[in-house]
Design an enzyme around this catalytic site. Structure first.
Site, PDB file in Angstrom:
ATOM      1  NE  ARG A  15      -2.747  -4.178 -12.029  1.00 26.73           N
ATOM      2  CZ  ARG A  15      -2.349  -2.910 -11.902  1.00 26.73           C
ATOM      3  NH1 ARG A  15      -1.783  -2.300 -12.908  1.00 26.73           N
ATOM      4  NH2 ARG A  15      -2.529  -2.270 -10.774  1.00 26.73           N
ATOM      5  N   GLY A  80      -0.010  -3.993 -29.692  1.00 25.72           N
ATOM      6  CA  GLY A  80       0.609  -2.734 -29.269  1.00 25.72           C
ATOM      7  C   GLY A  80      -0.183  -1.534 -29.755  1.00 25.72           C
ATOM      8  CE1 TYR A 103      -3.272   5.320 -25.524  1.00 24.04           C
ATOM      9  CE2 TYR A 103      -2.696   5.271 -23.206  1.00 24.04           C
ATOM     10  CZ  TYR A 103      -2.310   5.216 -24.527  1.00 24.04           C
ATOM     11  OH  TYR A 103      -0.999   5.057 -24.843  1.00 24.04           O
ATOM     12  CG  ASN A 169       3.021   8.949 -23.886  1.00 27.70           C
ATOM     13  OD1 ASN A 169       2.258   9.851 -24.227  1.00 27.70           O
ATOM     14  ND2 ASN A 169       3.069   7.762 -24.473  1.00 27.70           N
ATOM     15  CG  ASN A 226      -4.017   0.324 -15.798  1.00 26.76           C
ATOM     16  OD1 ASN A 226      -4.323   0.083 -16.960  1.00 26.76           O
ATOM     17  ND2 ASN A 226      -3.255   1.343 -15.473  1.00 26.76           N
ATOM     18  CG  ASN A 368     -47.957  -0.321 -11.194  1.00 24.39           C
ATOM     19  OD1 ASN A 368     -47.896  -1.025 -10.183  1.00 24.39           O
ATOM     20  ND2 ASN A 368     -46.888   0.095 -11.837  1.00 24.39           N
ATOM     21  NE  ARG A 422     -64.733   3.631   4.697  1.00 22.56           N
ATOM     22  CZ  ARG A 422     -64.390   4.870   5.000  1.00 22.56           C
ATOM     23  NH1 ARG A 422     -63.167   5.299   4.743  1.00 22.56           N
ATOM     24  NH2 ARG A 422     -65.252   5.672   5.546  1.00 22.56           N
TER      25      ARG A 422
HETATM   26  C1  UD1 Z   1       1.078   3.400 -22.858  1.00 21.28           C
HETATM   27  C2  UD1 Z   1       2.218   4.185 -23.534  1.00 21.28           C
HETATM   28  C3  UD1 Z   1       3.065   4.857 -22.443  1.00 21.28           C
HETATM   29  C4  UD1 Z   1       2.198   5.757 -21.606  1.00 21.28           C
HETATM   30  C5  UD1 Z   1       1.003   4.995 -21.031  1.00 21.28           C
HETATM   31  C6  UD1 Z   1       0.043   5.950 -20.377  1.00 21.28           C
HETATM   32  C7  UD1 Z   1       2.812   2.990 -25.568  1.00 21.28           C
HETATM   33  C8  UD1 Z   1       3.760   2.043 -26.180  1.00 21.28           C
HETATM   34  N1  UD1 Z   1       3.026   3.267 -24.301  1.00 21.28           N
HETATM   35  O1  UD1 Z   1       1.674   2.380 -22.105  1.00 21.28           O
HETATM   36  O2  UD1 Z   1       4.095   5.634 -23.045  1.00 21.28           O
HETATM   37  O3  UD1 Z   1       2.968   6.341 -20.563  1.00 21.28           O
HETATM   38  O4  UD1 Z   1       0.278   4.282 -22.059  1.00 21.28           O
HETATM   39  O5  UD1 Z   1      -0.969   5.235 -19.737  1.00 21.28           O
HETATM   40  O6  UD1 Z   1       1.928   3.489 -26.226  1.00 21.28           O
HETATM   41  N2  UD1 Z   1      -4.418  -0.799 -26.534  1.00 21.28           N
HETATM   42  C9  UD1 Z   1      -5.064  -1.321 -27.620  1.00 21.28           C
HETATM   43  N3  UD1 Z   1      -4.470  -2.257 -28.373  1.00 21.28           N
HETATM   44  C10 UD1 Z   1      -3.219  -2.710 -28.105  1.00 21.28           C
HETATM   45  C11 UD1 Z   1      -2.540  -2.171 -26.991  1.00 21.28           C
HETATM   46  C12 UD1 Z   1      -3.172  -1.218 -26.229  1.00 21.28           C
HETATM   47  O7  UD1 Z   1      -6.213  -0.934 -27.895  1.00 21.28           O
HETATM   48  O8  UD1 Z   1      -2.732  -3.550 -28.850  1.00 21.28           O
HETATM   49  C13 UD1 Z   1      -5.089   0.225 -25.726  1.00 21.28           C
HETATM   50  C14 UD1 Z   1      -5.344  -0.248 -24.305  1.00 21.28           C
HETATM   51  O9  UD1 Z   1      -6.632  -0.791 -24.200  1.00 21.28           O
HETATM   52  C15 UD1 Z   1      -5.229   1.044 -23.525  1.00 21.28           C
HETATM   53  C16 UD1 Z   1      -4.240   1.865 -24.323  1.00 21.28           C
HETATM   54  O10 UD1 Z   1      -4.219   1.322 -25.617  1.00 21.28           O
HETATM   55  O11 UD1 Z   1      -6.435   1.772 -23.501  1.00 21.28           O
HETATM   56  C17 UD1 Z   1      -2.843   1.835 -23.726  1.00 21.28           C
HETATM   57  O12 UD1 Z   1      -2.378   0.514 -23.689  1.00 21.28           O
HETATM   58  P1  UD1 Z   1      -1.542  -0.042 -22.461  1.00 21.28           P
HETATM   59  O13 UD1 Z   1      -1.233  -1.461 -22.715  1.00 21.28           O
HETATM   60  O14 UD1 Z   1      -2.210   0.308 -21.193  1.00 21.28           O
HETATM   61  O15 UD1 Z   1      -0.202   0.810 -22.602  1.00 21.28           O
HETATM   62  P2  UD1 Z   1       0.852   1.132 -21.483  1.00 21.28           P
HETATM   63  O16 UD1 Z   1       1.817   0.014 -21.408  1.00 21.28           O
HETATM   64  O17 UD1 Z   1       0.171   1.566 -20.259  1.00 21.28           O
HETATM   65 MG    MG Z   2      -1.799   1.440 -19.437  1.00 15.49          MG
END
Ligand code: UD1
Ligand code: MG
Length: 455
Positions: A15, A80, A103, A169, A226, A368, A422
């Site tokens: 996004r 994930g 994060y 969370n 985001n 310069n 000058r």
């Molecule tokens: C996640 C949490 C959710 C929480 C929210 C807060 C999980 C399953 N869910 O959801 O409970 O309320 O964050 O913002 O953890 N990332 C990776 N690799 C991956 C997936 C994600 O590095 O495979 C990183 C992303 O870059 C990001 C962070 O992990 O910095 C969170 O990932 P994102 O996909 O934003 O999770 P949410 O669905 O927002």
């Molecule tokens: Mg997120």
């Protein structure tokens, strides 16, 4: 208890609509990832592991310039948050302490909050950082029973009563490294997103007789980015905090809402910052200095009781000693301005050293750049540089020396000498009056012709 940080930064940030990996977008002049690293650094981590994915090379470079000790691991496919944390396991081989997961796109977690998580770890195997959301939207929900965290349910997988929970969370989790990786190995991906959820480790832990809790922090700390709109909101939040801190530290600002700070701006007490001043990264301003309106400063140092602006531009590598003065429409780059020296009007000073108590006249330029290379200008103490002097570098003007206004100085000026570079002035008696007469006569003749042409 030793601590390791795992910072998740593999996500694409679709996004954002950007070629730049999301975590490298800047808040307060620093990549968001650097803010996360800095927050984590307050725990004196024994190891730091950044999990990169999208734009991993750029992320690696940014990490190297902010924390040379941090390791980078690459998560090739983003399956994930649990899968992301698992990628850090090899880099934490042999580490026996606590892991805190942060994060990279959540720049505002405070040191104090991380310390509270560490403290809560004394009573529980897993500590999750939560917040009471004004609008819980798509966040994971924390299902509590007293101070026990029973489980975390992702929004997509939650039923209506669970969705009604507003304790959410943040994503920050603390646990013993060994237990964390054991639990992660048990996480599956049978859920609404088909992802390996880090959040599943809570229920898995409890099923194995381990305990979990959640502590709350202010929602503002967990603000994640985001979209560009989120990024702009994060900048607003950052600026609000930076201004409040500066005021708290004894800086006078007449219109703090118009002053822009960077993550590393340092300003001493009793400095005065007028409206619409921008501090780009790497600026220090000492006590008692006065930065007047509409000035832009970057990578520079302003000494005690120095005066800058209005409308001054201080570029990287510039140092103003105590009581130096840089006035309106003056640009300084990579130069040392010594104690009490004055450059008050319409000048460019680059790659120069300006001696103690020298006075640089309006319109003075250090030439310069020869089109290929940069050269240095040195001005001794107490020198007087006449207005509109062109200092063709490399060149040195000695102590107590002078240059005449409008001079083009191409050779060194010895100490105490006056340099005139000058054309000689010539006065022609009565000539101006004659010229005026001739010109007025010509104009009258022309006007007459035009008048005739119209009729
Ligand atoms: C996640 C949490 C959710 C929480 C929210 C807060 C999980 C399953 N869910 O959801 O409970 O309320 O964050 O913002 O953890 N990332 C990776 N690799 C991956 C997936 C994600 O590095 O495979 C990183 C992303 O870059 C990001 C962070 O992990 O910095 C969170 O990932 P994102 O996909 O934003 O999770 P949410 O669905 O927002
Ligand atoms: Mg997120």
């Amino acid at each position: 208890m030793s601590t390791a940080l795992i910072i998740l930064a593999a996500g694409k940030g679709t996004r954002m609509n950007s070629d730049l990996p999301k975590v490298l977008h800047r808040v307060g002049g620093a990549p968001m990832l650097a803010h996360a690293l800095r927050a984590g650094a307050t725990l004196n981590p024994e190891r730091t592991v950044v999990v990169a994915g999208h734009g991993a090379d750029a992320v690696r470079q940014a990490v190297a310039s902010h924390d040379a000790q941090a390791a980078i691991v690459v998560q090739k496919a983003q399956l994930g948050t649990a899968h992301a944390v698992a990628q850090a396991a090899p880099a934490l081989e042999g580490f026996g302490g606590d892991v805190i997961v942060l994060y990279g796109d959540t720049p505002f977690i405070s040191a104090e909050t991380l310390k509270r998580m560490q403290a809560a770890r004394l009573g529980h195997d897993i500590v999750v950082l939560g917040f009471h959301a004004a609008d819980p939207g798509g966040y994971g929900r924390l299902v509590m029973e007293g101070d026990t965290l029973r489980k975390i349910v992702e929004f997509k997988d939650a039923d209506a009563p669970t969705r009604a929970i507003t304790f959410c969370n943040s994503g920050v989790i603390a646990a013993d490294a060994g237990k964390l990786f054991e639990l992660i190995a048990l996480v599956g991906n049978e859920n609404a997103s088909g992802e390996y959820y880090l959040t599943d480790i809570v229920a898995l832990a409890r099923a194995r007789g381990l305990t979990a809790t959640a502590i709350a922090c202010d929602e503002a700390e967990t603000l994640g980015v985001n979209s560009r709109a989120d990024l702009a909101a994060a900048e607003v939040a950052f600026q609000r905090r930076a201004r409040a801190e500066a005021l708290e530290n004894g800086v006078t600002m007449l219109a703090p809402e118009t002053v822009w700070f960077s993550h590393d701006t340092r300003i001493g007490s009793d400095a005065v910052i007028e409206p619409y001043v921008v501090f780009a990264p790497r600026v220090t301003v000492e006590s008692g200095a006065h930065v007047r309106a509409f000035s832009h400063l970057e990578g520079c140092h302003v000494g005690r009781d120095a005066i800058v602006g209005p409308y001054a531009r201080l570029r990287p590598g510039s140092t103003l000693a105590d009581r130096a003065r840089v006035g309106n429409f003056v640009e300084i780059k990579n130069s040392e301005i010594r104690t009490g020296a004055k450059i008050n009007h319409l000048s460019y000073i680059g790659d120069a050293e300006i001696g103690v108590a020298s006075n640089i006249g309006g319109g003075t330029i250090t030439c310069n750049y020869d089109g290929v290379m940069k050269h240095e200008t040195t001005i001794g103490a107490r020198a007087f540089i006449g207005s509109d002097t062109m200092l063709v570098a490399p060149v040195r003007v000695g102590e107590d020396a002078m240059t005449g206004s409008g001079s083009v100085i191409t050779q060194d000026v010895p100490d105490g000498a006056l340099a005139l570079g000058r054309a000689q002035q010539v006065n022609k008696p009565g000539m101006a009056r004659k010229l005026f007469e001739t010109l007025r006569f010509k104009k009258a003749r022309r006007d007459k012709k035009r008048e005739a042409g119209k009729g």
